[in-house]
Design an enzyme around this catalytic site. Structure first.
Site, PDB file in Angstrom:
ATOM      1  N   ASP A 209    -101.129  33.126  27.229  1.00 22.99           N
ATOM      2  CA  ASP A 209    -101.983  33.912  28.113  1.00 22.99           C
ATOM      3  C   ASP A 209    -102.094  33.317  29.497  1.00 22.99           C
ATOM      4  O   ASP A 209    -102.095  32.099  29.670  1.00 22.99           O
ATOM      5  CB  ASP A 209    -103.384  34.036  27.499  1.00 22.99           C
ATOM      6  CG  ASP A 209    -103.391  35.037  26.359  1.00 22.99           C
ATOM      7  OD1 ASP A 209    -103.109  36.221  26.620  1.00 22.99           O
ATOM      8  OD2 ASP A 209    -103.658  34.634  25.218  1.00 22.99           O
TER       9      ASP A 209
ATOM     10  N   GLU B 277    -107.197  46.712  21.034  1.00 25.09           N
ATOM     11  CA  GLU B 277    -106.757  45.358  20.690  1.00 25.09           C
ATOM     12  C   GLU B 277    -107.902  44.420  21.017  1.00 25.09           C
ATOM     13  O   GLU B 277    -108.311  44.290  22.176  1.00 25.09           O
ATOM     14  CB  GLU B 277    -105.501  44.969  21.471  1.00 25.09           C
ATOM     15  CG  GLU B 277    -104.241  45.595  20.884  1.00 25.09           C
ATOM     16  CD  GLU B 277    -102.950  45.129  21.556  1.00 25.09           C
ATOM     17  OE1 GLU B 277    -101.892  45.623  21.173  1.00 25.09           O
ATOM     18  OE2 GLU B 277    -103.008  44.290  22.481  1.00 25.09           O
TER      19      GLU B 277
END
Lengths: 399, 272
Positions: free
Chosen positions: B61, B50
């Site tokens: 995040d 990824e």
């Protein structure tokens, strides 16, 4: 009303929607369901109206600024005095509504983002009253710039968390609040301060703020004998503007002007005027006009006013721009500053620097209209919080 | 024709092994390291990579990946550069699937159709757009699918069953279950509740299930591998890159070693 936005999926034409990570989708759906049920619930509405009247101090006056009118030599200038609300700005209308929602949803903790600190103070205020735990995220830069408001929030029992990521301003505070929400979604209600964020926030913040426009309709019928010819409001995220505009949208004879922060000029990169000089994109859960670079990265913004210093804008404004119903424009820091002084010296009212942007545009508009025309300017907040900024700009040391 | 992701997961299933899916942010600590790091991950035992597309406002995040985005953006890493990096990676590796993970605005700015075409051309296999909820996806999915890109979606602890069903129908490649309520790199992993949710998800899909967010070490990876088809490790690796940002020559060997530890943990879990 003929105007029916947002649609069932939270879109205003191509704008709005829900662009958040999966964890927040179900909480947003529940919030929307709760709001759709409560917005017509007589008990909820009674409580909201009582709070607005007895706690916020509504209705706020519609003041005929005769001295400014005379000075500018044109249309009659009326000021909607949101600066006279409890905590000194329109922000409290929305926090009272959302805190009530939080209470009905059984949440025990509220979080908020703040730029200038007005929404943070309004959130901390209502949290103190409803005995909710309150955490306010504020960019580290803004914590420095707006220390009196930081102290007010602390006095009210809120925890103020300085945000050190990104540009350390309002947009980063909003990122951090979203991160908190995704982590504490079970007991926490996120009180968004403006008509941005994912659906249903732009809708519910608008609905809570639209008390401003509804009052203006009643007050102008009483004082002018008809509706005004033009409305003027500053636009950062755009909550005070939508609050004034929304009840007038179907009134085709009423012109509306949204005034963005032109900073050091739209020809520079130092402004916060996405509607005037940005382009459509996706930020903070909705599609709207934003300021971004060629790679789609969000750009830093500049405005003399911390409350307008934001690279996005509520999606409904994006739609009202494209549909042509509202005219969006910008004034510079210097024009806003001049308007700040002019209002202060002419009417004895110290406006927030945000609201001074609306005053500055009204100053341009008024002479173009005859004395039989009426302009309502939303004086969205008072300027006490800004006196340190102004003093610093003028080289004066306040102790 | 089955996609590279399908082939990879099918082969792993036959071998009774679990997919190790490391995440790094493209351009971190600087763009010239990205391709070498991708190869290092594969040498360490990665099955799928990824590759994060940095964004200025990564709201899902945690602090570790936010800082990685900032490091990458300081060098001006844009989506076009990242696609070039994948092209370069593909010159030496045609086997390991690469999934781009990021936020919508950079992709939309590039142009969804142009992005999908170029992504396919350089050998990207799948796309995971963190802030693209299934409700908004119909404007984007047809374009991505038309170019043979797998569309990977997140499922969360808060996702109700009906929603999971809808998302599973739209997804391909694999499904990414977010192991906790929180941001990437958080620390409140609860394996039992993950297992329970995965069992429910499996009733609605035959797609492989990868689990990520909050898998910080080999022990956690091993525990998750016992209930999932794949384990995503991101912040723990990115934190190593951050720690070694001033000694970039140490990043490749360190990451390879971390991957080997994780690989062993996953293989232990599968052999139990």
């Amino acid at each position: 009303m003929n105007y029916r936005y947002p649609d069932a999926r939270g879109h205003f034409g191509p704008y709005g929607g829900q662009f958040v990570s999966e964890t927040l989708m179900e909480p947003l759906r529940r919030l929307e369901a709760a709001y759709m049920r409560l917005k017509d619930d007589p008990d909820f509405l009674r409580e909201f109206d009582e709070d607005l009247r007895d706690y916020v101090g509504r209705p706020s006056p519609l003041y005929h600024a005769r001295h400014l009118t005379q000075r500018w030599g044109g249309a009659q200038i009326w000021l909607k005095r949101e600066d006279l609300n409890h905590t000194g700005a329109h922000k409290i209308n929305n926090t009272v509504g959302q805190a009530l929602l939080a209470k009905y949803l059984g949440k025990t903790r509220i979080i908020a983002e703040t730029g200038a600190g007005q929404h943070g103070v309004a959130s901390a205020t209502i949290a103190a009253r409803l005995d909710l735990k309150c955490v306010v995220y504020m960019g580290e830069e803004d914590v420095q710039r707006q220390s009196p408001n930081v102290y007010r929030m602390k006095l009210l029992g809120a925890e103020v968390v300085p945000v050190r990521s990104g540009t350390k301003t309002l947009k980063d505070a909003m990122n951090e609040a979203l991160r908190d929400w995704v982590t504490n979604v079970d007991d926490t209600f996120y009180v968004i301060g403006t008509v941005a964020g994912p659906h249903p926030y732009p809708m519910l913040v608008r609905d809570f703020q639209s008390v401003i426009g509804r009052e203006v309709i009643a007050q102008s019928r009483e004082k002018i004998g008809r509706l005004p010819d033009a409305l003027v409001a500053c636009v950062g995220g755009g909550s005070n503007a939508i609050g004034l505009f929304y009840p007038f949208i179907d009134e085709a004879g009423v012109a509306m002007y949204g005034v963005e922060a032109g900073g050091r000029g739209l020809q520079t990169s130092e402004h916060a005027a996405p509607l005037s000089a940005g382009k459509p994109g996706v930020l903070h859960g909705n599609r709207t006009y934003i300021m971004a670079d060629a790679n789609g990265q969000i750009l830093p913004t500049h405005s003399i006013s911390a409350g307008l210093d934001y690279p996005g804008v509520g999606p409904e404004h994006a739609w009202l721009k494209d549909s042509g119903r509202v005219t969006y424009t910008a004034v510079t820091d210097d024009e806003a500053l001049a308007a700040f002084h002019e209002l202060t010296r002419t009417e004895g009212i110290i406006p927030a620097l945000e609201s001074a942007h609306a005053i500055a545009y009204a100053r341009q508009l008024a002479p173009r209209l005859g004395a039989d025309r009426h302009i309502v300017v939303n004086l969205s907040g008072r300027g006490d919080k800004d006196i340190f900024t102004i003093a610093k700009l003028e080289g004066i040391q306040l102790t | 024709m089955s996609s590279r992701l399908q082939q990879t997961f099918a082969a792993l299933a036959v071998a009774r092994r679990k997919a190790l899916i490391p995440y790094i942010t493209a351009g971190d600590p600087a763009p010239e390291h990205t391709v070498a790091l991708m190869h290092a991950l594969v040498r360490g035992g990665a099955d799928v990579i990824e590759l994060g597309v940095p964004f200025s406002d990564p709201m899902a995040d945690g602090p570790v990946i936010q800082l990685a985005c900032e490091r990458a953006l300081k060098h001006g890493t844009g989506l076009a550069d990242i696609l070039d990096q994948v092209a370069e990676f593909r010159r030496d590796d045609v086997r390991t699937p690469v999934v781009l993970m990021g936020y919508l605005n950079p992709i939309e700015t590039y142009g969804v159709a142009a992005f999908a075409r170029r992504a396919r051309e350089v050998g990207v296999d799948g796309v995971l757009i963190v802030d693209l909820a299934i409700e908004e996806a119909p404007d984007y999915l047809p374009e991505l699918r038309a170019h043979g890109l797998d569309c990977i979606f997140l499922l969360a602890p808060t996702s109700p069953e009906a929603r999971i069903e809808t998302i599973a129908r739209a997804a391909s490649g694999y499904l990414y279950y977010v192991s906790l309520k929180g941001v990437t790199g958080a620390s409140s992993l609860d394996v039992a509740s993950v297992a329970e949710k995965l069992a429910m998800i499996r009733r609605h899909t035959a797609l492989p299930l990868a689990v990520g967010f909050g898998i910080r070490n080999a022990a956690a990876a091993r525990a998750i591998a016992q209930v999932a088809d794949g384990v995503v490790v991101g912040s723990a690796l990115v934190a190593e890159i951050e720690r070694l940002a001033d000694q970039p020559e140490r990043i490749v060997p360190t990451l390879t070693e971390r991957l080997r530890e994780l690989r062993r943990a996953l293989d232990d879990a599968s052999s139990e």
